[in-house]
Design a protein around this motif. Structure first.
Motif, PDB file in Angstrom:
ATOM      1  N   HIS A 187       0.927  -1.167  -0.183  1.00 49.97           N
ATOM      2  CA  HIS A 187       0.311   0.035  -0.371  1.00 49.97           C
ATOM      3  C   HIS A 187       1.004   1.295  -0.026  1.00 49.97           C
ATOM      4  CE1 HIS A 187      -4.302  -1.915   0.850  1.00 49.97           C
ATOM      5  NE2 HIS A 187      -3.045  -2.621   1.019  1.00 49.97           N
ATOM      6  N   TYR A 232       0.295   4.128   1.123  1.00 46.44           N
ATOM      7  CA  TYR A 232       0.137   4.937   2.319  1.00 46.44           C
ATOM      8  C   TYR A 232       1.415   4.543   3.379  1.00 46.44           C
ATOM      9  CZ  TYR A 232      -2.563   1.683   4.383  1.00 46.44           C
ATOM     10  OH  TYR A 232      -3.106   1.095   5.274  1.00 46.44           O
ATOM     11  N   LEU A 289       4.884   6.512   4.454  1.00 43.92           N
ATOM     12  CA  LEU A 289       4.563   6.270   6.002  1.00 43.92           C
ATOM     13  C   LEU A 289       5.850   6.044   6.538  1.00 43.92           C
ATOM     14  CD1 LEU A 289       3.268   7.209   8.724  1.00 43.92           C
ATOM     15  CD2 LEU A 289       2.250   5.170   8.935  1.00 43.92           C
ATOM     16  N   LYS A 320      -5.859   8.821   2.743  1.00 47.36           N
ATOM     17  CA  LYS A 320      -3.999   8.521   3.525  1.00 47.36           C
ATOM     18  C   LYS A 320      -3.558   8.423   2.074  1.00 47.36           C
ATOM     19  CE  LYS A 320      -4.847   4.360   3.998  1.00 47.36           C
ATOM     20  NZ  LYS A 320      -6.839   3.900   3.242  1.00 47.36           N
ATOM     21  N   ALA A 321      -3.194   7.922   2.079  1.00 55.64           N
ATOM     22  CA  ALA A 321      -1.765   7.960   1.377  1.00 55.64           C
ATOM     23  C   ALA A 321      -1.197   9.990   0.592  1.00 55.64           C
ATOM     24  CB  ALA A 321      -1.481   7.029  -0.241  1.00 55.64           C
ATOM     25  N   GLU A 322      -2.192  10.200  -0.012  1.00 59.08           N
ATOM     26  CA  GLU A 322      -2.432  11.727  -0.945  1.00 59.08           C
ATOM     27  C   GLU A 322      -1.850  12.260   0.611  1.00 59.08           C
ATOM     28  OE1 GLU A 322      -4.260   8.624  -3.498  1.00 59.08           O
ATOM     29  OE2 GLU A 322      -4.977   9.638  -1.833  1.00 59.08           O
ATOM     30  N   LEU A 337      -0.469  11.744   3.553  1.00 58.37           N
ATOM     31  CA  LEU A 337       1.038  11.292   3.659  1.00 58.37           C
ATOM     32  C   LEU A 337       2.174  11.846   3.169  1.00 58.37           C
ATOM     33  CD1 LEU A 337       0.364   7.933   5.502  1.00 58.37           C
ATOM     34  CD2 LEU A 337       1.172  10.317   6.572  1.00 58.37           C
TER      35      LEU A 337
END
Length: 448
Positions: A19, A21, A25, A268-270, A272
């Motif tokens: 994933h 994100y 992270l 959340k991925a964007e 981060l």
């Protein structure tokens, strides 16, 4: 002919490490550790972050152009284009002004600069000279003239979001007016959109490397200890932005039938990526794709997102009034309510005049203070050292604000697939658990 989303086959569960994100992270944490313990090495990794941002900026103009042109041409009715633009600007004006007011209120209540007793004469005005010079160039008239590109092609090569948007709107309207003879061009652009979004997916694989380099440089150059002396301002800004996102934008989301928490989880991925690179532009192409997959009409997304990146800067506006009053408090300058109202009025104009300029937050603040003589522009030297840390929060708040604005305007227009939005935000859509490059692979071209 149109591009539609086809459901992905269930397939095997994606391992957690694949994933985006999770990768970003981990990269952010690794960058912080490296920058803290080996600061010289961390500073040397700056090209990794800069290189990734350049890669993304390389595709921003094509993504905006293709999305806006096909979106407008697909609407068929030009009246709908004007209606969407009108509603978007009304939304931007209201919430941008509200963000300025929120920053002003919090600064008066918390007073993060009180007690510092800094003598303005001892400040290094040279440290912010470059920003002040750029602020003088960022007048409202200059901004309006800069929207018009030298040529149609230069709008796609100069890297200006507003110039690209300007040309794309004109081209999309022209394509719609020509009608049937222009259908082959419309089909070509639709198919080209598939290729460009697949390219975006490929570039996103480098996101962890970019986030790692950018975070290692930030911590290595400025150090975590930089936050100690000006911690009150940084903490106040982050807290104010959090209140605005969860309180103001959260209420807006609730009134329009979706959860701000679920939207944040979906992006959340964007988010981060924005946190790691301190640039909301790094996630712009991905945001456009995700909002379309979440049920927002392509034409609405194409108009609202790029325009919002220049006119819906909630985080930047909170920062402007909060930082201006912090400087006044730190230098012992008492501002009356009338002077604060004047500051608010100037900020409303200057925030539009410096839109789209690199380092817009700091430059816009310089433009505002240069017009308001009560607060010394040299006072910006006080916050120069921690501005990098606050730029991350500005970018995050701006990013979330534009995502909410797009969904709201789509709902106002009746161009929001509520069922699809619910499926995506509640993780019932098959594409949610796919890597980012596969998310865009399930788009199919069907004849109209």
């Amino acid at each position: 002919m149109k591009v539609t989303a086809a459901p992905l086959p269930p397939g095997k569960p994606i391992p957690l490490w694949r994933h985006l994100y999770v990768q970003v992270l981990f990269a952010i944490v690794a960058g912080v550790v490296l920058g803290h313990f080996w600061p010289t090495t961390g500073e040397a990794l700056k090209p990794l972050g800069d290189g990734f941002i350049k890669l993304v900026k390389m595709v921003i103009a094509p993504v905006i152009f293709l999305t806006v042109v096909t979106g407008i041409a697909g609407m068929r009715e030009l009246a709908a284009v004007g209606r969407v633009a009108g509603k978007a600007f009304a939304y931007f004006l209201f919430f941008s002004t509200l963000a300025l007011i929120v920053g002003l209120i919090v600064a008066n209540v918390v007073q993060p600069g009180a007690g510092m007793n800094v003598d303005p004469g001892t400040l290094d005005a040279g440290a912010i000279a470059d920003y002040a010079h750029k602020a003088q160039e960022s007048t409202l008239t200059g901004f309006l003239m800069s929207v018009i590109p030298t040529t149609m092609v230069s709008a796609l090569t100069d890297g200006s979001i507003l110039q690209t948007l300007f040309v794309a709107i004109l081209f999309g309207v022209s394509l719609s007016l020509v009608g049937k003879p222009a259908e082959p061009i419309f089909e070509l652009l639709e198919r080209l959109t598939l290729v460009v979004f697949r390219l975006v997916g490929i570039l996103m694989k480098a996101a962890p490397i970019g986030a790692f380099g950018a975070m290692a440089f930030t911590v290595g150059k400025y150090g975590v200890g930089t936050l100690v002396n000006l911690g009150a301002l940084v903490a106040t800004f982050y807290l104010t932005s959090l209140i605005f996102v969860l309180g103001v934008l959260g209420t807006v989301a609730w009134l329009h039938g979706f959860s701000i928490f679920k939207l944040i989880a979906y992006l959340k991925a964007e988010l981060l990526l924005v946190l790691g690179t301190s640039s909301s532009e790094a996630a712009l192409p991905s945001l456009i794709g995700k909002l379309e997959r979440a049920g927002c009409d392509k034409g609405v997304v194409g108009l609202v997102v790029p325009t919002g990146y220049s006119f819906n800067l909630d985080g930047t506006n909170i920062y402007m009034t909060l930082a201006a009053l912090f400087i006044a408090q730190a230098t012992g300058i008492e501002l009356s309510w009338g002077q604060q109202a004047a500051l608010l009025g100037v900020a409303m104009l200057s925030s539009k005049g410096a839109a789209g300029v690199t380092g817009a937050g700091f430059i816009t603040l310089a433009a505002t203070l240069s017009i308001v003589p009560s607060v010394p522009v040299a006072g910006m030297a006080l916050i120069l050292g921690v501005d990098r840390f606050m730029s991350e929060c500005r970018s995050l708040t701006n990013f979330i604000g534009n995502a909410v604005a797009t969904i709201v305007v789509a709902r106002w227009e009746g161009k929001l697939d509520r069922t699809r939005l619910d499926e995506v935000l509640n993780h019932r859509a098959a594409s949610d658990d796919r890597p980012i490059d596969e998310d865009d692979a399930h788009m199919t071209v069907n004849p109209a």
